[in-house]
Design an enzyme around this catalytic site. Structure first.
Site, PDB file in Angstrom:
ATOM      1  N   LEU A  66       0.831  -1.201   0.000  1.00  0.00           N
ATOM      2  CA  LEU A  66       0.000   0.000   0.000  1.00  0.00           C
ATOM      3  C   LEU A  66       0.870   1.259   0.000  1.00  0.00           C
ATOM      4  O   LEU A  66       2.054   1.194   0.309  1.00  0.00           O
ATOM      5  CB  LEU A  66      -0.913  -0.041   1.236  1.00  0.00           C
ATOM      6  CG  LEU A  66      -1.892  -1.224   1.228  1.00  0.00           C
ATOM      7  CD1 LEU A  66      -2.449  -1.489   2.625  1.00  0.00           C
ATOM      8  CD2 LEU A  66      -3.026  -0.971   0.239  1.00  0.00           C
ATOM      9  N   PRO A  67       0.264   2.420  -0.309  1.00  0.00           N
ATOM     10  CA  PRO A  67       1.095   3.627  -0.465  1.00  0.00           C
ATOM     11  C   PRO A  67       1.837   4.066   0.807  1.00  0.00           C
ATOM     12  O   PRO A  67       3.046   4.271   0.772  1.00  0.00           O
ATOM     13  CB  PRO A  67       0.095   4.690  -0.926  1.00  0.00           C
ATOM     14  CG  PRO A  67      -1.031   3.922  -1.554  1.00  0.00           C
ATOM     15  CD  PRO A  67      -1.118   2.639  -0.779  1.00  0.00           C
ATOM     16  N   THR A  95       6.484   0.647   1.859  1.00  0.00           N
ATOM     17  CA  THR A  95       7.501   1.456   2.542  1.00  0.00           C
ATOM     18  C   THR A  95       6.760   2.445   3.430  1.00  0.00           C
ATOM     19  O   THR A  95       6.057   3.327   2.914  1.00  0.00           O
ATOM     20  CB  THR A  95       8.361   2.242   1.525  1.00  0.00           C
ATOM     21  OG1 THR A  95       8.967   1.314   0.634  1.00  0.00           O
ATOM     22  CG2 THR A  95       9.434   3.041   2.240  1.00  0.00           C
ATOM     23  N   LYS A 170      15.502  -0.109   4.892  1.00  0.00           N
ATOM     24  CA  LYS A 170      15.029   0.456   3.620  1.00  0.00           C
ATOM     25  C   LYS A 170      15.303   1.968   3.539  1.00  0.00           C
ATOM     26  O   LYS A 170      15.821   2.466   2.551  1.00  0.00           O
ATOM     27  CB  LYS A 170      13.522   0.167   3.488  1.00  0.00           C
ATOM     28  CG  LYS A 170      12.772   0.958   2.461  1.00  0.00           C
ATOM     29  CD  LYS A 170      12.975   0.436   1.067  1.00  0.00           C
ATOM     30  CE  LYS A 170      12.338   1.368   0.053  1.00  0.00           C
ATOM     31  NZ  LYS A 170      12.591   0.967  -1.304  1.00  0.00           N
ATOM     32  N   LYS A 245       9.483  10.834  -0.798  1.00  0.00           N
ATOM     33  CA  LYS A 245       8.739  10.160   0.278  1.00  0.00           C
ATOM     34  C   LYS A 245       9.718   9.421   1.202  1.00  0.00           C
ATOM     35  O   LYS A 245       9.649   9.536   2.426  1.00  0.00           O
ATOM     36  CB  LYS A 245       7.742   9.167  -0.341  1.00  0.00           C
ATOM     37  CG  LYS A 245       7.061   8.277   0.684  1.00  0.00           C
ATOM     38  CD  LYS A 245       6.372   7.066   0.072  1.00  0.00           C
ATOM     39  CE  LYS A 245       6.038   6.060   1.155  1.00  0.00           C
ATOM     40  NZ  LYS A 245       5.451   4.827   0.683  1.00  0.00           N
TER      41      LYS A 245
END
Ligand code: NAD
Length: 292
Positions: A66-67, A95, A170, A245
């Protein structure tokens, strides 16, 4: 019998990932809010679910892609937790911020489920090709259960540590990527101003101590090094908006632990300038245009 996997979030990344699970013999129940994404998953062989809860209700494993953290928290808290089978394993590959990842995993464990954060490195090409790298945060037993499923979608599956460690790895990795791309871009731009042929500078630096992935696998200058988004007018690849982001997540995480990240902060501000200019859809190597 093959494990049943609920796959929620079948966008740019999730669609290829779900297709690879199906190719590897898993039985996939798919849900996305977008009809187009659902139809694509169905065409790849998934069974369409009516909601995230419906997909999760019969699944042994739930994968979410998902976003942002907001979407992940809502889907787990409002749908998956109430619907999933006892003992189900949840893998969030999105992420997201470390605190939402840790909070969601703690809630899952509280309710008797297993859960790990498992964000990925590699873009849409790696998602389609099944060559992603997964960085997994969670307990050892969750990692062991997750490994064969993640291996069907990637070439490397690494246990990073406890809950949230996948997200930590990440964002540290992507902060490094953002910073090396800026540094590589400014070096190429300066080399050119100093009268060096860019190809000759590449030939020297790519075998010298300035070498990096940003240079040798993703050179920001068109016509130099391997074929990259720079050769395609900075289309495709890894969008500035997504890099931004990840850098914002990295800066938030840095401030939560008092880490000093001047290079990450500088990279974030340069990518913000590009996003403000309306260039958020271009590949992140476009930052060289700000520095030329
Ligand atoms: P995307 O926007 O293409 O896909 C997200 C999907 O989630 C969409 O199809 C959307 O309809 C769906 N969705 C949103 N809310 C939902 C809900 N409540 N229930 C069901 N579906 C819902 O995004 P993407 O590019 O696939 O990225 C997904 C994640 O992977 C992000 O966290 C991103 O940062 C990360 N990521 C992306 C890339 C990349 O190159 N695109 C690379 C690595 C990691």
């Amino acid at each position: 019998m093959a494990e049943i996997i609920a796959f929620i979030g079948l966008g740019n990344m999730g669609s290829g990932m779900a297709a690879n699970l199906i190719k590897n013999g898993f039985d996939v129940r798919a849900f996305d809010l977008a009809e187009e994404a659902l139809a694509r998953a169905e065409a790849a062989g998934a069974i369409r679910a009516a909601s995230a809860a419906d997909a999760a209700s019969t699944a042994d494993v739930v994968v979410t892609m998902l976003p942002t953290g907001k979407h992940v928290a809502a889907v787990y808290n409002d749908e998956i937790f109430a619907a999933a089978k006892a003992g189900a394993l949840f893998l969030d590959c999105s992420t997201i911020d470390i605190s939402t990842a840790r909070r969601t995993i703690a809630s899952a464990l509280d309710k008797g489920f297993a859960m790990a954060d498992a964000p990925v490195s590699g873009g849409i090409g790696a998602a389609n090709g099944g060559t992603l790298t997964f960085m997994v945060g969670g307990q050892e037993d969750a990692f062991i259960r997750a490994k064969p499923i993640l291996s069907a979608m990637g070439k490397k599956v690494i246990h990073a540590g406890g809950a949230g460690s996948g997200q930590a790895a990440k964002i540290c990795n992507n902060m490094l990527l953002g910073a090396t791309m800026v540094a590589t871009s400014e070096a190429f731009a300066m080399a050119e101003k100093l009268g060096l042929d860019p190809q000759i500078f590449y030939d020297i630096s790519s075998v010298s101590s300035g070498q990096s992935w940003s240079m040798t696998s993703y050179c920001p200058l068109p016509g130099v090094g391997p074929k990259t988004p720079a050769d395609n007018d900075y289309q495709g690849g890894f969008a500035i908006a997504l890099m931004l982001k990840d850098l914002k997540l990295a800066l938030d995480a840095a401030s939560s632990v008092n880490a000093s990240v001047p290079m990450g902060a500088q990279a974030e501000s340069l990518y913000q300038v590009l996003a403000n200019k309306g260039e958020g859809g271009r590949d992140f190597s476009y930052v060289i245009q700000l520095l030329s």
